[in-house]
Scaffold this motif. Sequence first.
Motif, PDB file in Angstrom:
ATOM      1  N   UNK A 118       3.426 -13.061 -13.126  1.00 29.30           N
ATOM      2  CA  UNK A 118       4.818 -12.938 -12.704  1.00 29.30           C
ATOM      3  C   UNK A 118       5.418 -11.557 -12.943  1.00 29.30           C
ATOM      4  N   UNK A 119       5.137 -10.892 -14.054  1.00 33.06           N
ATOM      5  CA  UNK A 119       5.703  -9.547 -14.219  1.00 33.06           C
ATOM      6  C   UNK A 119       5.192  -8.523 -13.200  1.00 33.06           C
ATOM      7  N   UNK A 120       4.105  -8.823 -12.519  1.00 35.89           N
ATOM      8  CA  UNK A 120       3.534  -7.887 -11.553  1.00 35.89           C
ATOM      9  C   UNK A 120       3.927  -8.193 -10.111  1.00 35.89           C
ATOM     10  N   UNK A 121       4.599  -9.324  -9.848  1.00 38.56           N
ATOM     11  CA  UNK A 121       4.986  -9.689  -8.488  1.00 38.56           C
ATOM     12  C   UNK A 121       5.810  -8.578  -7.846  1.00 38.56           C
ATOM     13  N   UNK A 122       5.529  -8.264  -6.610  1.00 33.24           N
ATOM     14  CA  UNK A 122       6.348  -7.304  -5.890  1.00 33.24           C
ATOM     15  C   UNK A 122       5.531  -6.412  -4.983  1.00 33.24           C
ATOM     16  N   UNK A 147      -0.633  -9.419   7.595  1.00 38.96           N
ATOM     17  CA  UNK A 147      -0.643  -9.723   6.165  1.00 38.96           C
ATOM     18  C   UNK A 147       0.784 -10.061   5.738  1.00 38.96           C
ATOM     19  N   UNK A 148       1.018 -11.330   5.428  1.00 42.76           N
ATOM     20  CA  UNK A 148       2.339 -11.752   4.980  1.00 42.76           C
ATOM     21  C   UNK A 148       2.495 -11.479   3.489  1.00 42.76           C
ATOM     22  N   UNK A 149       3.642 -10.952   3.110  1.00 44.39           N
ATOM     23  CA  UNK A 149       3.970 -10.697   1.723  1.00 44.39           C
ATOM     24  C   UNK A 149       4.778 -11.888   1.220  1.00 44.39           C
ATOM     25  N   UNK A 150       4.093 -13.014   1.051  1.00 48.08           N
ATOM     26  CA  UNK A 150       4.760 -14.295   0.847  1.00 48.08           C
ATOM     27  C   UNK A 150       5.555 -14.401  -0.444  1.00 48.08           C
ATOM     28  N   UNK A 151       5.171 -13.699  -1.499  1.00 50.20           N
ATOM     29  CA  UNK A 151       5.901 -13.808  -2.756  1.00 50.20           C
ATOM     30  C   UNK A 151       7.283 -13.162  -2.627  1.00 50.20           C
ATOM     31  N   UNK A 152       7.498 -12.333  -1.594  1.00 53.04           N
ATOM     32  CA  UNK A 152       8.770 -11.655  -1.384  1.00 53.04           C
ATOM     33  C   UNK A 152       9.644 -12.347  -0.340  1.00 53.04           C
ATOM     34  N   UNK A 153       9.267 -13.552   0.071  1.00 51.39           N
ATOM     35  CA  UNK A 153      10.017 -14.278   1.091  1.00 51.39           C
ATOM     36  C   UNK A 153      11.412 -14.646   0.591  1.00 51.39           C
ATOM     37  N   UNK A 154      12.318 -14.803   1.531  1.00 51.89           N
ATOM     38  CA  UNK A 154      13.674 -15.267   1.242  1.00 51.89           C
ATOM     39  C   UNK A 154      13.900 -16.583   1.951  1.00 51.89           C
ATOM     40  N   UNK A 185       0.708 -10.241  -5.387  1.00 52.64           N
ATOM     41  CA  UNK A 185       1.134 -11.616  -5.201  1.00 52.64           C
ATOM     42  C   UNK A 185       0.720 -12.498  -6.354  1.00 52.64           C
ATOM     43  N   UNK A 186       0.641 -13.792  -6.099  1.00 53.91           N
ATOM     44  CA  UNK A 186       0.346 -14.749  -7.153  1.00 53.91           C
ATOM     45  C   UNK A 186      -1.071 -14.599  -7.693  1.00 53.91           C
ATOM     46  N   UNK A 187      -2.058 -14.571  -6.831  1.00 48.44           N
ATOM     47  CA  UNK A 187      -3.445 -14.531  -7.289  1.00 48.44           C
ATOM     48  C   UNK A 187      -4.184 -13.234  -6.976  1.00 48.44           C
ATOM     49  N   UNK A 188      -3.586 -12.370  -6.163  1.00 46.37           N
ATOM     50  CA  UNK A 188      -4.311 -11.151  -5.805  1.00 46.37           C
ATOM     51  C   UNK A 188      -3.355 -10.000  -5.513  1.00 46.37           C
ATOM     52  N   UNK A 189      -3.927  -8.836  -5.392  1.00 45.43           N
ATOM     53  CA  UNK A 189      -3.191  -7.626  -5.019  1.00 45.43           C
ATOM     54  C   UNK A 189      -3.927  -6.960  -3.866  1.00 45.43           C
ATOM     55  N   UNK A 190      -3.159  -6.361  -2.979  1.00 44.08           N
ATOM     56  CA  UNK A 190      -3.744  -5.660  -1.841  1.00 44.08           C
ATOM     57  C   UNK A 190      -3.006  -4.339  -1.661  1.00 44.08           C
ATOM     58  N   UNK A 229      -1.670 -18.374 -15.575  1.00 44.19           N
ATOM     59  CA  UNK A 229      -1.611 -17.553 -14.360  1.00 44.19           C
ATOM     60  C   UNK A 229      -0.192 -17.063 -14.115  1.00 44.19           C
ATOM     61  N   UNK A 230       0.787 -17.966 -14.177  1.00 45.00           N
ATOM     62  CA  UNK A 230       2.171 -17.569 -13.920  1.00 45.00           C
ATOM     63  C   UNK A 230       2.692 -16.595 -14.975  1.00 45.00           C
TER      64      UNK A 230
END
Length: 145
Positions: free
Chosen positions: A53-57, A109-116, A69-74, A48-49
């Motif tokens: 991972x290349x698509x995160x953002x 909708x939180x964009x959690x993969x982009x958190x700081x 995100x990790x498991x889905x796209x919206x 999965x990772x």
Amino acid sequence: MQKRRTPWAIAYFLVGLVCLLTAVAVAASSTRVDDLVPIAVFGVPGLVLTLRAPMFGVSFGASGVKYSGLLNSRSYPWSEVQEVKSAVVTGTVFSSNVPELVLASGKVDQLSILAGYGTGGNTQNERVEQLVTELETTRTAALPA
């Protein structure tokens, strides 16, 4: 269409690759059914990772915003997004700054993969604040006057 990625995507990819290689090494030397447990424990998250991972953002432009995100796209057109803001979650050791899309339906909708993240009371993350500003500017420019 502009694209912003998390700087952690490379680390996620490398961790996934190590897990995947570990599962492959165990599978190559396995002789018992008991060896299936580490293959599943390391192989599934590694796969999965490594693939995601290349698509995160987040990609955004005049038509709307797309989050991967990790498991889905919206994706949302700007007409469905009421506001883009930054949520601050503080803790005793770590604090996080998470970009959020406030939708017209009232949902968030939180964009959690982009958190700081920061330590202690340091709740401002310049990368996240800049991303939120860019998203909000693009959203307001795309909406009809």
